[in-house]
Design a protein around this motif. Structure first.
Motif, PDB file in Angstrom:
ATOM      1  N   LEU A 147      -2.595  39.964  -5.667  1.00  0.00           N
ATOM      2  CA  LEU A 147      -1.186  39.967  -6.086  1.00  0.00           C
ATOM      3  C   LEU A 147      -1.060  38.960  -7.213  1.00  0.00           C
ATOM      4  N   PHE A 148      -0.563  39.411  -8.373  1.00  0.00           N
ATOM      5  CA  PHE A 148      -0.748  38.648  -9.598  1.00  0.00           C
ATOM      6  C   PHE A 148       0.530  38.090 -10.193  1.00  0.00           C
ATOM      7  N   SER A 149       1.584  37.950  -9.374  1.00  0.00           N
ATOM      8  CA  SER A 149       2.824  37.361  -9.866  1.00  0.00           C
ATOM      9  C   SER A 149       3.615  36.825  -8.687  1.00  0.00           C
ATOM     10  N   MET A 150       4.572  35.935  -8.990  1.00  0.00           N
ATOM     11  CA  MET A 150       5.457  35.451  -7.941  1.00  0.00           C
ATOM     12  C   MET A 150       6.225  36.608  -7.321  1.00  0.00           C
ATOM     13  N   GLN A 151       6.612  37.585  -8.150  1.00  0.00           N
ATOM     14  CA  GLN A 151       7.422  38.693  -7.634  1.00  0.00           C
ATOM     15  C   GLN A 151       6.644  39.532  -6.621  1.00  0.00           C
ATOM     16  N   ASP A 152       5.380  39.803  -6.915  1.00  0.00           N
ATOM     17  CA  ASP A 152       4.567  40.553  -5.953  1.00  0.00           C
ATOM     18  C   ASP A 152       4.330  39.735  -4.689  1.00  0.00           C
ATOM     19  N   ALA A 153       4.096  38.439  -4.856  1.00  0.00           N
ATOM     20  CA  ALA A 153       3.933  37.571  -3.692  1.00  0.00           C
ATOM     21  C   ALA A 153       5.206  37.566  -2.844  1.00  0.00           C
TER      22      ALA A 153
END
Length: 388
Positions: free
Chosen positions: A266-272
């Protein structure tokens, strides 16, 4: 105070191993040098960075978009308010100029690699280890001198039998690790269980073993493995299904009440944040593996940690993927739960500075300026070759 040049080189980290999803026979990474006009001991201060294994080198993206944006910007817009150091947040914003939100694919790796080099330079300019700088800026001055690390291994090697697998795991324990990891999903369930039983005959305790499916399983297979793995008291069951299949991850909690781990892809804060919102992860036992080198760097990782805090998660539940010294510094400076380690693989980029030993599952952070790459001779020789 400015960046005068940014260099990038794609290097091989190939190895004849595989996990459940990919083999590493043609794996590469990008090595970056951020060269500043600050002179120390007669030489420019240079920050270095590289991306984690599992994602390939990102040279084209860097050369076409992100490096030109930095070098074409007014240098005064990329430094802190006092003009005494680079500002990683301003540099990150510069790199992300004219980028649409979403689609956090390979560009997150390219930005994350440059971001690592920027933070290395910033800490060197202040003549501090990065973990101390992070503790002072973001953690009230608190840092952990000792950091938990586990040994990531147990890949599918050509011709490796169970005795050789046991020898591999025994070698990690002999080197001071208390937790090791093996891959699953690249063989049948029965074969994977035989491999687990063989390893546990060496370890003697399931809590010393983590298993990793690398996102291979569909729902039915993930559940079948969950049921089978429940007989062991494992350290964790990692990334059973596709990283973005939050329903699968949430469903697994109905079949597996022991610790699970995911998040390295997961490569962004939003995906996290979506994982935390919809993935059924449990803050009292599960582990999060976000890797700053793959997910837009430390600037974004700070946003992710703030999001976790808002959702009731402790930073101590984070043990990043990647086995690199950048995450090791973040763990020490920001209070994470530990870091992955590759004792034998992906050299010279894996591992610790020379002389740093694993003792009872922990390493002690040395007082090296920046991330500490200069303390690892075989790695620094590659870096010096790029920046000289």
């Amino acid at each position: 105070m400015k960046i005068v040049e940014i260099r990038e080189k794609t290097l091989p980290i190939s190895s004849p191993i595989r996990n459940a999803y990919i083999d590493f026979s043609k794996m590469t990474l990008s090595l970056v040098a951020v060269i500043t006009d600050v002179i120390r001991d007669g030489r420019p201060v240079v920050g270095y960075g590289f991306n984690s294994n599992g994602r390939y080198g990102q040279g084209n993206l860097m050369r076409e978009r992100f490096i030109p944006r930095i070098l074409q910007a007014d240098p005064a817009t990329l430094v802190n308010d006092t003009g005494t150091n680079l500002d990683p947040h301003k540099i990150w914003n510069c790199m992300f100029t004219n980028e649409k939100p979403g689609g956090h694919g390979e560009r997150s790796v390219a930005i994350g690699t440059i971001d690592m080099a920027v933070w290395d330079a910033v800490a060197k300019i202040e003549n501090k280890p990065l973990f101390r700088l992070l503790a002072e800026r973001y953690n009230g001055g608190r840092f952990d001198r000792k950091v938990f690390v586990y040994a990531a291994g147990g890949y599918y090697h050509p011709g490796q039998d169970l005795n050789a697998l046991k020898d591999e795991m025994r070698s990690y324990i002999d080197r001071g690790y208390t937790v090791v990891k093996k891959k699953i999903g690249g063989a049948s369930l029965d074969e994977d269980l035989r491999r687990i039983d063989a390893i546990l005959s060496v370890l003697g305790d399931g809590r010393k073993l983590a298993v990793d499916a690398n996102g291979r399983f569909d729902m039915d297979t993930a559940i079948a493995y969950a049921k089978a793995l429940s007989q062991y008291d494992l350290f964790w069951y990692e990334e059973a299904g596709d990283p973005l299949d939050f329903e699968l991850q949430a469903m697994l909690r109905n079949y597996y009440d022991k610790p699970m781990a995911t998040g390295e892809n997961l490569f962004s804060m939003q995906d996290a944040r979506n994982l935390i919102r919809y993935g059924g992860m449990r803050a009292d036992r599960d582990w999060l593996q976000f890797d700053c080198a793959l997910s837009y760097g430390l600037v974004e990782y700070l946003r992710t940690l703030e999001m976790l805090h808002q959702h009731g998660w402790s930073a101590e539940r984070c043990i990043p993927h990647g086995g690199h010294q950048m995450s090791l510094n973040i763990a020490a400076g920001l209070g994470l739960g530990g870091n992955e380690s590759y004792p034998d693989l992906f050299q010279p980029f894996g591992g610790f500075p020379d002389g740093v030993q694993v003792v009872d599952g922990y390493v002690t952070m040395p007082d090296l300026p920046g991330i500490g790459f200069e303390g690892k001779a075989n790695l620094y020789s590659e870096m010096r070759a790029l920046s000289s």
